[in-house]
Write an enzyme that holds these catalytic residues in place. Structure first.
Site: not given
Length: 328
Positions: A139, A143
């Site tokens: 994640y 990002k």
């Protein structure tokens, strides 16, 4: 203003769409073909397209004044999360650049920071990590790459870009935050229990996106997004446990003993050529830092420039309780 919201069917996307409509904007909610989760209320136009596979994305942007890019995959294998989230961001960025749209808000995350180099305080000028950092979870890497794509396109094509980096977003449907610790049998293990959490209630998050979109002062800026400051991990764990009707006995583990124990397990795994298979957020040193680092963070920059303000933790609990209804 007509606003395209990508990821409009997600946990945050639904609230952002509703907040924009409440402020008098019209919303085009992007949904995957056949998806049932995109909002279907007055003032929201549903449009179906897949950011990764739809051949022509120009109809998605036709007549749009601004884009709020929230879409990212959060479930699946690491490869699926990375490839779909990054590919989708590349394609929506390219489509925006070919359109007349130049006002863009991008949803990033506090996970983009390089937590090895964070001191007692975290602010928007703190160092960001690299997308290729193997110790960060997928994640965080995703990002970082998404943010890099959007910034590159904004510089090249003169977008009016704003980047928001929310902390852990909580609310109905997402109460059990990884930043607390982990469950072990009947117990809730709370790591660094006196640590102030970097959290924001989902409705506060949505209102911040709407506020930032309307403010010229936020153009070109990056803003951390947290609220309910001063709420400890211990208090949050107890409050949401009661709220969900699943309160567990809490076991506190201080920050440094937890970090040393996790590092010891990680070192043993490396010594024997294996990888940690459970509690990777506490045994992989970098991920422990990213979740439990006690650095203080605020949204002062967004408050000062755009006038956004969060609510008290008790107020958010009351709203969450009202929405969830009585518990059995």
């Amino acid at each position: 203003m007509k606003v395209l919201v990508t990821g409009a069917g997600g946990f945050i996307g639904r609230r952002v769409s509703a907040a924009l409509v409440a402020r008098g904007h019209s919303v085009r909610a992007l949904a995957r073909p056949g998806a049932r989760d995109a909002p279907r209320t007055e003032g929201i136009e549903r449009i179906e397209a897949d950011l990764c596979s739809t051949t022509d994305l120009s109809p998605v942007l036709a007549g749009v004044d601004a884009v709020v890019h929230l879409a990212t995959r959060v479930r699946g294998s690491d490869r699926e999360i990375w490839s779909e989230s990054v590919r989708g961001t590349e394609r929506i960025a390219a489509a925006i650049s070919l359109s007349t749209v130049r006002r863009v808000l991008h949803a990033s995350s506090l996970s983009v920071y390089d937590w090895r180099r964070i001191g007692d305080r975290l602010d928007e000028d703190s160092p960001v990590g690299k997308a290729a950092d193997a110790e960060a979870d997928v994640y965080a890497r995703t990002k970082r790459q998404q943010e890099a794509i959007m910034r590159s396109a904004a510089r090249r094509d003169d977008w009016r870009l704003t980047v928001l980096r929310p902390g852990a977003v909580w609310g109905p449907g997402s109460l059990a935050l990884h930043e607390i610790g982990y469950t072990l049998g009947p117990w809730q293990v709370v790591i660094a229990s006196r640590r102030h959490l970097r959290i924001v209630y989902v409705d506060e998050c949505a209102e911040a996106f709407a506020t930032a979109l309307e403010s010229d002062e936020t153009i070109g800026g990056t803003f951390n997004l947290v609220a309910s400051q001063g709420i400890t991990a211990w208090r949050y764990a107890g409050a949401v446990g009661r709220l969900a009707g699943q309160e567990r006995p809490r076991v506190p583990i201080p920050y440094w003993p937890g970090r040393l124990a996790g590092g010891f397990v990680y070192g043993l795994c490396r010594l024997f050529g294996t990888a940690p298979r459970v509690f990777t957020g506490t045994t992989i040193p970098y991920r422990y830092l990213a979740r439990f680092h006690p650095a203080l963070c605020s949204s002062d920059r967004l408050v000062q420039l755009a006038g956004w303000s969060g609510r008290s933790f008790d107020c958010c609990l009351d709203r969450c309780t009202a929405e969830l209804g009585p518990r059995p």
